[in-house]
Write a protein that holds these residues in place. Structure first.
Motif, PDB file in Angstrom:
ATOM      1  N   ARG A 586      -1.382  -2.321  -9.333  1.00  0.00           N
ATOM      2  CA  ARG A 586      -0.756  -1.035  -9.717  1.00  0.00           C
ATOM      3  C   ARG A 586      -1.772   0.087  -9.693  1.00  0.00           C
ATOM      4  NH1 ARG A 586       1.898  -4.608 -13.193  1.00  0.00           N
ATOM      5  NH2 ARG A 586       0.373  -4.256 -14.865  1.00  0.00           N
ATOM      6  N   HIS A 587      -3.049  -0.251 -10.042  1.00  0.00           N
ATOM      7  CA  HIS A 587      -4.092   0.782 -10.001  1.00  0.00           C
ATOM      8  C   HIS A 587      -4.337   1.265  -8.578  1.00  0.00           C
ATOM      9  CE1 HIS A 587      -7.723   2.907 -11.145  1.00  0.00           C
ATOM     10  NE2 HIS A 587      -8.428   2.219 -10.246  1.00  0.00           N
ATOM     11  N   GLY A 590      -0.455   2.624  -7.228  1.00  0.00           N
ATOM     12  CA  GLY A 590       0.214   3.659  -8.005  1.00  0.00           C
ATOM     13  C   GLY A 590       1.461   3.097  -8.657  1.00  0.00           C
ATOM     14  N   ALA A 591       1.702   3.477  -9.884  1.00  0.00           N
ATOM     15  CA  ALA A 591       2.859   2.947 -10.612  1.00  0.00           C
ATOM     16  C   ALA A 591       4.167   3.406  -9.987  1.00  0.00           C
ATOM     17  CB  ALA A 591       2.779   3.378 -12.080  1.00  0.00           C
ATOM     18  N   GLN A 592       4.234   4.672  -9.495  1.00  0.00           N
ATOM     19  CA  GLN A 592       5.476   5.191  -8.906  1.00  0.00           C
ATOM     20  C   GLN A 592       5.855   4.421  -7.646  1.00  0.00           C
ATOM     21  OE1 GLN A 592       7.357   7.495 -10.347  1.00  0.00           O
ATOM     22  NE2 GLN A 592       8.918   7.214  -8.766  1.00  0.00           N
ATOM     23  N   PHE A 593       4.863   4.092  -6.844  1.00  0.00           N
ATOM     24  CA  PHE A 593       5.127   3.312  -5.638  1.00  0.00           C
ATOM     25  C   PHE A 593       5.743   1.954  -5.996  1.00  0.00           C
ATOM     26  CE2 PHE A 593       4.200   0.424  -2.219  1.00  0.00           C
ATOM     27  CZ  PHE A 593       4.291   1.180  -1.060  1.00  0.00           C
ATOM     28  N   LEU A 623       4.914   8.896  -1.068  1.00  0.00           N
ATOM     29  CA  LEU A 623       4.438   7.706  -1.782  1.00  0.00           C
ATOM     30  C   LEU A 623       3.428   6.921  -0.949  1.00  0.00           C
ATOM     31  CD1 LEU A 623       7.733   6.367  -3.437  1.00  0.00           C
ATOM     32  CD2 LEU A 623       5.814   7.508  -4.557  1.00  0.00           C
ATOM     33  N   SER A 626       0.236   8.847  -0.894  1.00  0.00           N
ATOM     34  CA  SER A 626      -0.424   8.742  -2.202  1.00  0.00           C
ATOM     35  C   SER A 626      -1.055   7.365  -2.392  1.00  0.00           C
ATOM     36  CB  SER A 626       0.603   9.012  -3.307  1.00  0.00           C
ATOM     37  OG  SER A 626       0.022   8.831  -4.576  1.00  0.00           O
ATOM     38  N   ALA A 627      -0.344   6.305  -1.953  1.00  0.00           N
ATOM     39  CA  ALA A 627      -0.888   4.943  -2.102  1.00  0.00           C
ATOM     40  C   ALA A 627      -2.118   4.751  -1.231  1.00  0.00           C
ATOM     41  CB  ALA A 627       0.171   3.916  -1.743  1.00  0.00           C
ATOM     42  N   LYS A 629      -4.159   7.066  -0.187  1.00  0.00           N
ATOM     43  CA  LYS A 629      -5.246   7.843  -0.782  1.00  0.00           C
ATOM     44  C   LYS A 629      -5.807   7.130  -2.024  1.00  0.00           C
ATOM     45  CE  LYS A 629      -6.268  12.438  -2.684  1.00  0.00           C
ATOM     46  NZ  LYS A 629      -5.708  13.779  -3.017  1.00  0.00           N
ATOM     47  N   SER A 630      -4.890   6.551  -2.813  1.00  0.00           N
ATOM     48  CA  SER A 630      -5.336   5.837  -4.023  1.00  0.00           C
ATOM     49  C   SER A 630      -6.201   4.623  -3.658  1.00  0.00           C
ATOM     50  CB  SER A 630      -4.127   5.374  -4.848  1.00  0.00           C
ATOM     51  OG  SER A 630      -4.516   4.638  -5.965  1.00  0.00           O
ATOM     52  N   ASN A 634      -9.766   4.458  -5.156  1.00  0.00           N
ATOM     53  CA  ASN A 634      -9.967   3.563  -6.296  1.00  0.00           C
ATOM     54  C   ASN A 634     -10.534   2.191  -5.924  1.00  0.00           C
ATOM     55  OD1 ASN A 634      -8.868   5.521  -8.008  1.00  0.00           O
ATOM     56  ND2 ASN A 634      -6.778   4.767  -7.657  1.00  0.00           N
TER      57      ASN A 634
END
Length: 709
Positions: A586-587, A590-593, A623, A626-627, A629-630, A634
């Motif tokens: 999840r980290h 992303g939680a939204q994904f 999404l 964002s994922a 990029k995360s 991270n």
């Protein structure tokens, strides 16, 4: 005229014929004459034979008469010899029987005139005669006055044995007096006395199986010996033990070694001296040695019951169990059996105290341990360790506890929770046991001290409770770190210390499984409810009495449950790894994904999915971006965190592999939803969901690389 001539011719011819016949039969006639002569000779021989046979018959008759007379004489002689032998035997038997009666006066007279004494050469013969006489009279109780003679012989034997015991006591007392009068060692005095006492004791030892009186006399001699030795060295032994206890002060282990060494030396000296007097070691001597060694128990037990430190108690156990019992007592069991009994008693008291203090330690220092802010300063403490220079690392490495197992790489795989090697042989500063969470370090130190100090069943019970309390405290610390820092830091903290626990308990060659007994009151509860519902039948006299049914059906059941500490650690480690893998996924994603994919998978009409406003192509594209990029942002930090906590590349890769698979799986699930959700080619291009191969390349660009085998 012719007739006369013819008659003359016939006469002449007859004569000639007779001559011719005679001439022709002359040989036969001669043979016939010979036969006739031989017949006459045979007749004469037969006459001679008849005369000889007659003479032989006369001789035979004479021989029979003489032989009969001779046999009669032989029979009479044999009868006389038999009578003589019988009379001799009767005489010997009478003499032998009379000897059992006459010897009493002879032996008694010899004792009265001091002809027979303990130093007499015929003492052994006198003892054997007395034994034989007593045995004979007891075997022939039908004789007149047999019991009277038995009593008199036994009294004589007792008198002789009393003289022997008195001589032994006199010799021992004399040796003791000489030893007290001189300041030199008393052992030579007793060794000199053994030369005169040993022959007397040998006579008693050789006849203990004959009569209980010999056994009693020998026991009395041994008691005399023990009494003399006790009065001689007992006070000095107790005084020495008191001085050792005073000199030991608070150094209990030094006092224990000195006291045990002193008693071992005394026991061995006493054992050697004893065997110069006696052959067999009996309970009398063993009790004497135990009385000497009891002063160790008396002076040490009060010290033990007030000891509080596990280190001292564990060292005392090692001294008693390994150094004393295994090294000394087991190699010289006969001489040190009494010391071994006292040491065993003292060891049991020390173990009891150790177990009690261990449970108190587990309660106060592990279960009720309240971590300070410094204990929970993660990952700051690990960053500080990384900043140490090589000299400081070397100094810390040298201070490692003996608790760390050399070459212990037996942890199981984290991904499968059964084959992960958490090898601490790399020597990373983060793995120094000084940086471990205190309850973990204390638990392992406590178990390492207890391992060789108590029996295995007891150790298994202590290990079960210690590991359970330790894991509970680690869980509490994990919750605090998760609340103060992040869930990833908390879970990595827990995984790190659970791996340490599992690796460090691997060298213990014991079964961590114990049986727990418990009562199941479920049937009692059900029966009580039924009893309330059957109030009308509480005092019924029939077979369906409610109270009787409650007593029969409501008894609790005893249930057995097997508890395995190793499996508990593995289960906790598995749960922690699974939780960390989920949080790490999840980290990165992303939680939204994750929520959007889960919600979309639960949508019933997949063909109309693209029409829903919350999964429009623009939202999904955002999404995905964002994922991605995360992940780029991270992943490096996640890898750094894993490296910082685990400090082992193999373990890092094993734990990272399911995270990587989960990330690829999330994109694969989204791709499957796009294909089945009715999205057009333009929308799919707009979303830009990467394929599993593309995700793997993305992760590999910044991910951990598996070490080559």
């Amino acid at each position: 005229m012719y007739v006369s001539y013819f008659l003359q011719f016939l006469s002449w011819y007859s004569k000639k014929e007779d001559e011719w016949t005679k001439r022709e039969d002359r040989e036969y006639a001669t043979y016939l004459d010979n036969l006739a002569n031989q017949k006459d000779e045979c007749n004469e021989l037969l006459v001679q034979v008849e005369k000889s046979l007659a003479i032989l018959r006369d001789l035979s008759q004479e021989y029979q008469r003489v032989s009969h007379k001779t046999n009669s004489l032989h029979v009479v002689s044999e009868k006389l010899l038999a009578d003589q032998s019988r009379l001799i035997k009767v005489r010997d038997e009478i003499s032998e029987r009379l000897n059992h009666f006459r010897s009493l006066d002879r032996i008694t007279q010899a004792l009265d005139t001091v002809t027979l004494s303990v130093h007499s050469p015929n003492l052994e013969s006198a003892l054997d005669q007395l034994n034989e006489h007593i045995r004979y009279h007891k075997a022939h109780t039908e004789f007149k006055d047999s019991w009277s003679y038995v009593a008199r012989y036994e009294a004589t034997l007792s008198r002789l044995l009393s003289l022997m015991v008195s001589q032994v006591l006199s010799g021992l007392t004399s040796a003791s007096s000489q030893a007290v009068a001189t300041s030199a060692s008393h052992y030579p005095r007793f060794q000199s006395a053994a030369n005169s006492i040993r022959p007397i004791v040998a006579l008693l030892e050789a006849r203990t199986s004959v009569s209980s009186e010999y056994e009693d006399a020998l026991t009395e001699c041994q008691q005399c010996y023990v009494s003399v030795r006790e009065s001689l060295i007992g006070p000095s032994v107790r005084k020495t033990m008191s001085e050792l206890a005073w000199k030991g002060g608070y150094d209990h282990c030094s006092h224990m070694r000195s006291a045990c060494a002193f008693l071992i030396h005394v026991s061995q000296d006493e054992h050697r001296l004893y065997h110069q007097f006696f052959d067999r070691q009996t309970d009398v001597f063993n009790k004497y040695l135990e009385s000497l060694c009891t002063c160790l128990y008396d002076t040490t037990r009060p010290m033990v019951i007030h000891m509080k430190y596990l280190e001292s108690l564990a060292e005392l156990c090692s001294i008693l169990r390994l150094e004393m019992l295994q090294e000394h007592v087991s190699n010289n069991r006969e001489a040190l059996s009494a010391f071994g009994n006292i040491a065993e008693r003292l060891l049991q008291d020390v173990q009891e105290r150790l177990i009690f203090r261990t449970y108190m330690y587990l309660k106060t220092d592990i279960a009720e341990y309240k971590p300070s802010p410094g204990d929970l300063a993660y990952p700051e403490k690990l960053h500080m360790m990384q900043s140490l220079n090589e000299q400081e690392r070397s100094a810390l490495s040298e201070s490692r506890s003996s608790l760390v197992s050399v070459g212990s790489a037996t942890s199981q795989e984290v991904a499968k929770i059964n084959t992960a090697p958490y090898n601490m042989s790399e020597g990373s500063p983060a793995d120094l046991h000084g940086m471990w969470y205190p309850p973990v370090r204390r638990t392992l130190v406590c178990l390492s001290r207890m391992y060789r100090c108590v029996e295995r069943p007891i150790f298994q019970g202590i290990a079960q409770e210690a590991l359970t309390l330790c894991m509970e405290n680690v869980q509490q610390a994990t919750n605090q770190i998760s609340a103060n820092k992040s869930a990833l830091d908390g879970e990595m903290f827990q995984i790190k210390h659970l791996l340490i626990l599992r690796e460090q308990i691997a060298p213990f060659q014991v079964d961590f499984t114990i049986k727990s007994m418990s009562l199941d009151f479920s049937k009692t509860k059900t029966a009580a409810i039924q009893l309330i519902n059957k109030k009308s039948r509480l005092f019924s006299l029939s077979s369906n009495n409610a109270l009787l049914e409650f007593l029969l059906e409501g008894s609790p059941e005893v249930r057995e449950q097997w508890l395995d500490s190793r499996k508990d650690v593995d289960r906790s480690l598995k749960a922690s790894c699974e939780s960390f893998i989920g949080h790490a996924t999840r980290h990165l994603m992303g939680a939204q994904f994750m929520m959007t994919v889960d919600k979309a998978e639960n949508w019933t009409l997949k063909e109309t999915l693209h029409e829903q406003p919350w999964v429009k192509a623009e939202i999904l594209a955002e999404l995905v971006q964002s994922a991605t990029k995360s992940i780029k942002t991270n992943l490096t930090g996640l890898q750094t965190t894993m490296k910082l906590y685990l400090a082992n590349r193999d373990t890092e890769f094993i734990l990272y592999r399911p995270i990587k698979n989960n990330v690829i799986g999330c994109f694969t699930r989204l791709q499957h939803l796009i294909f089945s959700g009715g999205y057009t080619q333009e929308e799919q291009s707009l979303i830009g969901c990467p394929t599993p191969e593309q995700v793997s390349i993305l992760l590999s660009s910044v991910s951990l690389v598996a070490p080559s085998p």
